[in-house]
Design an enzyme around this catalytic site. Sequence first.
Site, mmCIF file in Angstrom:
data_model
loop_
_atom_site.group_PDB
_atom_site.id
_atom_site.type_symbol
_atom_site.label_atom_id
_atom_site.label_comp_id
_atom_site.label_asym_id
_atom_site.label_seq_id
_atom_site.Cartn_x
_atom_site.Cartn_y
_atom_site.Cartn_z
ATOM 1 N N CYS A 34 0.806 -1.227 0.000
ATOM 2 C CA CYS A 34 0.000 0.000 0.000
ATOM 3 C C CYS A 34 0.834 1.269 0.000
ATOM 4 C CB CYS A 34 -0.931 0.012 1.203
ATOM 5 S SG CYS A 34 -0.062 0.023 2.772
ATOM 6 N N ASP A 36 2.235 2.617 2.573
ATOM 7 C CA ASP A 36 2.212 3.284 3.872
ATOM 8 C C ASP A 36 3.539 3.098 4.598
ATOM 9 O OD1 ASP A 36 -0.373 3.828 3.279
ATOM 10 O OD2 ASP A 36 -1.264 2.587 4.840
ATOM 11 N N CYS A 59 -3.120 4.709 6.287
ATOM 12 C CA CYS A 59 -4.577 4.671 6.386
ATOM 13 C C CYS A 59 -5.042 4.664 7.840
ATOM 14 C CB CYS A 59 -5.093 3.424 5.684
ATOM 15 S SG CYS A 59 -4.596 1.933 6.552
ATOM 16 N N CYS A 103 -1.876 -3.843 7.723
ATOM 17 C CA CYS A 103 -1.500 -2.552 8.311
ATOM 18 C C CYS A 103 -0.928 -2.738 9.716
ATOM 19 C CB CYS A 103 -2.711 -1.630 8.374
ATOM 20 S SG CYS A 103 -3.618 -1.547 6.826
#
Length: 147
Positions: A34, A36, A59, A103
């Site tokens: 992603c 991140d 996120c 995440c």
Amino acid sequence: MMYTEKVIEEFTNPQNVGELTDADGVGEAGSPTCGDTMKIYLKVEGDRIADARFRTFGCAAAIASSSMATRMILGMTLAEAWNLSDADVVDALGGLPEPKVHCSLLARDAIRAAIADYRVRRGLEPQERGSCECGGVGGCGSCPGND
Ligand code: FES
């Protein structure tokens, strides 16, 4: 699955946001899926985590995970913090939607990177991520000579 109330709470009111200018260890982790990134700052007293802060460019789930993870490791020994798993963080959040579980890995990886950085600064052998149970901070006994 939608976000749990705990995730929403941690995201809207995250704890331990920021940096520690006098950090004893700093670690960064990024997700190739992603993009991140998460940076963790640790203050260590004895072998316990006295303070932890984070910066997350990511996120809602990544921010909630870092907030929860930094709260969980406060007061832990370095070995305990090393062994904090992504599942522990997800459980503490009451679960994450499947596409968002990765995440929580960022928090675990950034914490391990910060502990490794702490060890390097202390002139100790850096512990490879995931290669031992205690993170080379002693206690698991499978890697003599590291402590
Ligand atoms: S495996 Fe524990 S000190 Fe390395």
